[in-house]
Design an enzyme around this catalytic site. Structure first.
Site, mmCIF file in Angstrom:
data_model
loop_
_atom_site.group_PDB
_atom_site.id
_atom_site.type_symbol
_atom_site.label_atom_id
_atom_site.label_comp_id
_atom_site.label_asym_id
_atom_site.label_seq_id
_atom_site.Cartn_x
_atom_site.Cartn_y
_atom_site.Cartn_z
ATOM 1 N N ARG A 97 -46.095 -15.729 -38.783
ATOM 2 C CA ARG A 97 -44.722 -15.594 -38.261
ATOM 3 C C ARG A 97 -44.748 -15.055 -36.833
ATOM 4 O O ARG A 97 -43.941 -15.468 -35.992
ATOM 5 C CB ARG A 97 -43.902 -14.685 -39.193
ATOM 6 C CG ARG A 97 -42.394 -14.805 -39.026
ATOM 7 C CD ARG A 97 -41.816 -13.848 -38.002
ATOM 8 N NE ARG A 97 -42.208 -12.495 -38.310
ATOM 9 C CZ ARG A 97 -42.580 -11.608 -37.373
ATOM 10 N NH1 ARG A 97 -42.592 -11.926 -36.090
ATOM 11 N NH2 ARG A 97 -42.964 -10.398 -37.714
ATOM 12 N N PHE A 136 -46.612 -13.788 -24.444
ATOM 13 C CA PHE A 136 -45.607 -12.989 -23.734
ATOM 14 C C PHE A 136 -46.231 -11.666 -23.331
ATOM 15 O O PHE A 136 -46.622 -10.873 -24.196
ATOM 16 C CB PHE A 136 -44.440 -12.774 -24.702
ATOM 17 C CG PHE A 136 -43.333 -11.862 -24.255
ATOM 18 C CD1 PHE A 136 -42.247 -12.373 -23.554
ATOM 19 C CD2 PHE A 136 -43.336 -10.508 -24.585
ATOM 20 C CE1 PHE A 136 -41.174 -11.549 -23.187
ATOM 21 C CE2 PHE A 136 -42.272 -9.676 -24.218
ATOM 22 C CZ PHE A 136 -41.199 -10.208 -23.519
ATOM 23 N N GLU A 140 -48.311 -2.852 -21.405
ATOM 24 C CA GLU A 140 -49.500 -2.558 -20.601
ATOM 25 C C GLU A 140 -50.261 -1.391 -21.232
ATOM 26 O O GLU A 140 -49.694 -0.651 -22.048
ATOM 27 C CB GLU A 140 -49.082 -2.189 -19.171
ATOM 28 C CG GLU A 140 -48.350 -3.337 -18.492
ATOM 29 C CD GLU A 140 -48.104 -3.093 -17.013
ATOM 30 O OE1 GLU A 140 -48.331 -1.954 -16.529
ATOM 31 O OE2 GLU A 140 -47.700 -4.062 -16.343
ATOM 32 N N ILE A 170 -51.419 -8.435 -26.664
ATOM 33 C CA ILE A 170 -50.627 -9.657 -26.501
ATOM 34 C C ILE A 170 -50.982 -10.683 -27.587
ATOM 35 O O ILE A 170 -52.111 -11.206 -27.627
ATOM 36 C CB ILE A 170 -50.833 -10.251 -25.078
ATOM 37 C CG1 ILE A 170 -50.587 -9.175 -24.013
ATOM 38 C CG2 ILE A 170 -49.950 -11.484 -24.886
ATOM 39 C CD1 ILE A 170 -49.236 -8.484 -24.074
ATOM 40 N N ILE A 345 -48.179 -0.860 -58.271
ATOM 41 C CA ILE A 345 -47.911 -1.506 -59.570
ATOM 42 C C ILE A 345 -49.118 -2.359 -59.988
ATOM 43 O O ILE A 345 -49.425 -2.490 -61.167
ATOM 44 C CB ILE A 345 -46.618 -2.358 -59.498
ATOM 45 C CG1 ILE A 345 -45.407 -1.426 -59.350
ATOM 46 C CG2 ILE A 345 -46.463 -3.251 -60.737
ATOM 47 C CD1 ILE A 345 -44.063 -2.124 -59.272
ATOM 48 N N GLU A 371 -42.489 -4.841 -30.876
ATOM 49 C CA GLU A 371 -41.086 -5.201 -30.571
ATOM 50 C C GLU A 371 -40.170 -3.981 -30.694
ATOM 51 O O GLU A 371 -39.052 -4.079 -31.191
ATOM 52 C CB GLU A 371 -40.598 -6.296 -31.519
ATOM 53 C CG GLU A 371 -41.502 -7.483 -31.569
ATOM 54 C CD GLU A 371 -41.019 -8.591 -30.673
ATOM 55 O OE1 GLU A 371 -39.958 -8.424 -30.035
ATOM 56 O OE2 GLU A 371 -41.712 -9.607 -30.603
ATOM 57 N N GLY A 372 -40.681 -2.834 -30.254
ATOM 58 C CA GLY A 372 -39.934 -1.590 -30.370
ATOM 59 C C GLY A 372 -40.326 -0.889 -31.647
ATOM 60 O O GLY A 372 -40.203 -1.452 -32.737
ATOM 61 N N HIS A 374 -40.439 1.906 -34.781
ATOM 62 C CA HIS A 374 -39.441 2.432 -35.722
ATOM 63 C C HIS A 374 -38.629 3.559 -35.071
ATOM 64 O O HIS A 374 -37.399 3.599 -35.174
ATOM 65 C CB HIS A 374 -40.224 2.955 -36.941
ATOM 66 C CG HIS A 374 -39.389 3.315 -38.107
ATOM 67 N ND1 HIS A 374 -38.657 2.398 -38.830
ATOM 68 C CD2 HIS A 374 -39.171 4.524 -38.703
ATOM 69 C CE1 HIS A 374 -38.026 3.017 -39.816
ATOM 70 N NE2 HIS A 374 -38.324 4.301 -39.760
HETATM 71 C C1 LIG Z 1 -50.611 -6.526 -33.305
HETATM 72 C C2 LIG Z 1 -49.719 -6.279 -32.128
HETATM 73 C C3 LIG Z 1 -49.211 -7.360 -31.425
HETATM 74 C C4 LIG Z 1 -48.409 -7.139 -30.281
HETATM 75 N N1 LIG Z 1 -47.950 -8.226 -29.565
HETATM 76 C C5 LIG Z 1 -47.344 -8.007 -28.355
HETATM 77 C C6 LIG Z 1 -47.011 -9.119 -27.497
HETATM 78 O O1 LIG Z 1 -47.200 -10.295 -27.854
HETATM 79 N N2 LIG Z 1 -46.504 -8.855 -26.255
HETATM 80 C C7 LIG Z 1 -46.263 -7.577 -25.819
HETATM 81 O O2 LIG Z 1 -45.820 -7.418 -24.689
HETATM 82 N N3 LIG Z 1 -46.550 -6.500 -26.615
HETATM 83 C C8 LIG Z 1 -47.096 -6.692 -27.866
HETATM 84 N N4 LIG Z 1 -47.402 -5.611 -28.668
HETATM 85 C C9 LIG Z 1 -47.220 -4.259 -28.148
HETATM 86 C C10 LIG Z 1 -46.130 -3.451 -28.859
HETATM 87 O O3 LIG Z 1 -44.869 -3.938 -28.534
HETATM 88 C C11 LIG Z 1 -46.361 -1.975 -28.513
HETATM 89 O O4 LIG Z 1 -47.497 -1.552 -29.235
HETATM 90 C C12 LIG Z 1 -45.148 -1.112 -28.842
HETATM 91 O O5 LIG Z 1 -44.077 -1.387 -27.966
HETATM 92 C C13 LIG Z 1 -45.476 0.380 -28.764
HETATM 93 O O6 LIG Z 1 -46.146 0.692 -27.585
HETATM 94 P P1 LIG Z 1 -47.490 1.566 -27.640
HETATM 95 O O7 LIG Z 1 -48.398 0.949 -28.635
HETATM 96 O O8 LIG Z 1 -47.959 1.730 -26.246
HETATM 97 O O9 LIG Z 1 -47.047 2.947 -28.227
HETATM 98 P P2 LIG Z 1 -46.402 4.207 -27.394
HETATM 99 O O10 LIG Z 1 -45.267 3.727 -26.533
HETATM 100 O O11 LIG Z 1 -47.509 4.963 -26.752
HETATM 101 O O12 LIG Z 1 -45.806 5.051 -28.591
HETATM 102 C C14 LIG Z 1 -46.600 5.882 -29.444
HETATM 103 C C15 LIG Z 1 -45.664 6.666 -30.364
HETATM 104 O O13 LIG Z 1 -44.795 7.490 -29.585
HETATM 105 C C16 LIG Z 1 -43.450 7.224 -29.933
HETATM 106 N N5 LIG Z 1 -42.592 7.369 -28.748
HETATM 107 C C17 LIG Z 1 -42.747 6.767 -27.536
HETATM 108 N N6 LIG Z 1 -41.750 7.123 -26.715
HETATM 109 C C18 LIG Z 1 -40.955 7.984 -27.408
HETATM 110 C C19 LIG Z 1 -39.740 8.666 -27.119
HETATM 111 N N7 LIG Z 1 -39.114 8.544 -25.930
HETATM 112 N N8 LIG Z 1 -39.207 9.451 -28.082
HETATM 113 C C20 LIG Z 1 -39.793 9.558 -29.290
HETATM 114 N N9 LIG Z 1 -40.924 8.935 -29.623
HETATM 115 C C21 LIG Z 1 -41.497 8.133 -28.697
HETATM 116 C C22 LIG Z 1 -43.427 5.820 -30.473
HETATM 117 O O14 LIG Z 1 -42.329 5.598 -31.339
HETATM 118 C C23 LIG Z 1 -44.769 5.751 -31.193
HETATM 119 O O15 LIG Z 1 -44.629 6.269 -32.488
HETATM 120 C C24 LIG Z 1 -48.131 -5.811 -29.864
HETATM 121 C C25 LIG Z 1 -48.622 -4.734 -30.618
HETATM 122 C C26 LIG Z 1 -49.399 -4.958 -31.735
HETATM 123 C C27 LIG Z 1 -49.919 -3.766 -32.492
#
Ligand SMILES: Cc1cc2nc3c(=O)[nH]c(=O)nc-3n(C[C@H](O)[C@H](O)[C@H](O)COP(=O)(O)OP(=O)(O)OC[C@H]3O[C@@H](n4cnc5c(N)ncnc54)[C@H](O)[C@@H]3O)c2cc1C
Length: 392
Positions: A97, A136, A140, A170, A345, A371-372, A374
């Site tokens: 998906r 996409f 970073e 990505i 289960i 995608e953001g 939880h």
């Molecule tokens: C398998 C996989 C596929 C992905 N595919 C793509 C893709 O195709 N393209 C793309 O661009 N990205 C992709 N992503 C990236 C994904 O969107 C990011 O991992 C996600 O946005 C979180 O960023 P981070 O991992 O840097 O975590 P961080 O931003 O470092 O966050 C770490 C923790 O801190 C918390 N946190 C951060 N800021 C705050 C705040 N202000 N207040 C409270 N808590 C906070 C977060 O909720 C999280 O629990 C992918 C990730 C995975 C794991």
């Protein structure tokens, strides 16, 4: 892996809310998943390989650009059909998906919304047919939840743009023919560029050792003085709102997709509980197991109603980003909780690849983060209802 005996739960007769076209689209996707995905997906996940042979079938069931108009090769369907397709594919596997979501909402959607007529004609039909695949690049290494801080940038060199920087996590990176890359111009404003595989200085190293989304290819995008032709900039929208607009569409699809994973876990656990005997009785006859199953179907039904209503509002053009955040957050959390309960289960069998539950459970660990996260979606709801941002 066990033969796919999936029977979709519909406790509140939600089928009555669907049109004949919705049901036809959904049933075609359901049949395809049963026939093509279920028999091969466990092995692909164990090997950590994206099953590329599914690309053609994904295109045929309309999973690439379901709501993109037919004149550009899309299926021209509405938002409920789009959601139902995502639900069925994720019933098979969240990684498959993810590939469809990225292709539709994060590659075709921005080209359709922000691209020139030439870009639409050049890329969309090939992306819809799966002849061309995309990825996409927003996240970073140092900017995940805060993509506005990105450092990937391009400079105007007269004849071309010179792109430098790196993206990570990505999906589809390793095999994509094109990448939608979000980067800052010399004034610090974010724009979307279409970067093609083969451009000098552009590489896509694979991310290894994932325990989650193993049947989806994940990688980095590295730009080392890449000369991007000027006609590859998408001119119709700039600023952080441009990539966030794509994420709205993808997050909506995830809200439906997560229901598919939850349905599969529930259906598997229900069947197992009725067949498995302990203490001389089916384990489904014990109150503790019934509590788990009853709560699962309750949560699935609530999530189905949330997704359906959001789909109606998306069709009307009234759904807000915050409403989409709520559905993505709720439905993914619902699915991951159901996967964890369903796994219990099945006892020891639950941890094996004989059943899909452990794979769904591990997959959903990524879905709850990408995608953001939880938590970030909770803060979006908090901002929406109080008017006060709590991100910093
Ligand atoms: C398998 C996989 C596929 C992905 N595919 C793509 C893709 O195709 N393209 C793309 O661009 N990205 C992709 N992503 C990236 C994904 O969107 C990011 O991992 C996600 O946005 C979180 O960023 P981070 O991992 O840097 O975590 P961080 O931003 O470092 O966050 C770490 C923790 O801190 C918390 N946190 C951060 N800021 C705050 C705040 N202000 N207040 C409270 N808590 C906070 C977060 O909720 C999280 O629990 C992918 C990730 C995975 C794991």
């Amino acid at each position: 892996m066990k033969a796919d005996q999936f029977q979709a739960p519909d406790y509140y007769n939600l089928d009555e809310l669907l049109s004949d076209e919705h049901k036809m689209v959904r049933d075609a996707a359901r049949e395809w998943v049963k026939r093509e995905v279920s028999p091969i997906i466990e092995e692909a996940a164990q090997k950590a390989e994206f099953p590329k042979q599914l690309i053609k079938g994904l295109a045929e069931i309309g999973a690439f650009g379901p709501y993109i108009p037919e004149e550009y090769g899309g299926a021209g369907l509405d938002q409920i059909s789009y959601g139902l397709i995502m639900q069925e594919i994720e019933r098979g596997d969240s990684g498959v998906r993810s590939t469809a979501s990225v292709q539709s909402s994060l590659v075709m959607y921005p080209i359709f919304k922000y691209g020139t007529e030439e870009q639409k004609k050049k890329y969309l039909p090939k992306l819809a047919s799966g002849e061309m695949m995309g990825c996409f690049g927003l996240t970073e290494p140092d900017h995940g939840s805060n993509p506005g801080g990105m450092t990937t940038n391009f400079k105007d060199k007269g004849d071309y743009y010179l792109l430098n920087g790196a993206k990570m996590w990505i999906s589809n990176a390793t095999f994509a023919d094109i990448a939608i890359v979000w980067a800052k111009d010399e004034e610090g404003r974010i724009h979307g560029l279409i970067v093609e595989r083969g451009m000098e200085g552009f590489t896509t190293p694979e991310t290894h050792n994932k325990w989650s989304l193993r049947a989806s290819a994940t990688g980095e995008l590295v730009f080392n003085n890449v000369k991007v032709p000027k006609e590859n900039l998408m001119p119709e929208k700039s600023g952080l709102g441009a990539p966030l607009g794509c994420l709205d569409s993808a997050r909506y699809g995830i809200a439906w997709g997560a229901i598919g994973a939850a349905m599969d876990c529930y259906d598997t656990a229900l069947r197992y509980a009725k067949e498995r005997e302990q203490f001389g009785k089916p384990i489904a006859s014990f109150q503790l197991q019934q509590k788990k199953l009853a709560e699962m179907i309750t949560e699935i039904t609530k999530a189905q109603l949330l997704a359906w209503r959001l789909g109606v509002m998306r069709n009307e053009g009234t759904a807000t980003s915050a409403q989409i955040s709520m559905a993505k957050r709720n439905n993914v959390a619902m699915a991951i909780n159901i996967a964890r309960e369903a796994r219990q289960i099945l006892g020891g069998m639950g941890i094996t690849g004989e059943y899909s539950i452990m794979r769904h459970s591990m997959n959903l660990e990524s879905v709850i983060t990408y995608e953001g996260t939880h938590d970030i979606h909770l803060l979006i709801t908090g901002l929406d209802i109080t008017g006060i941002p709590a991100f910093q």
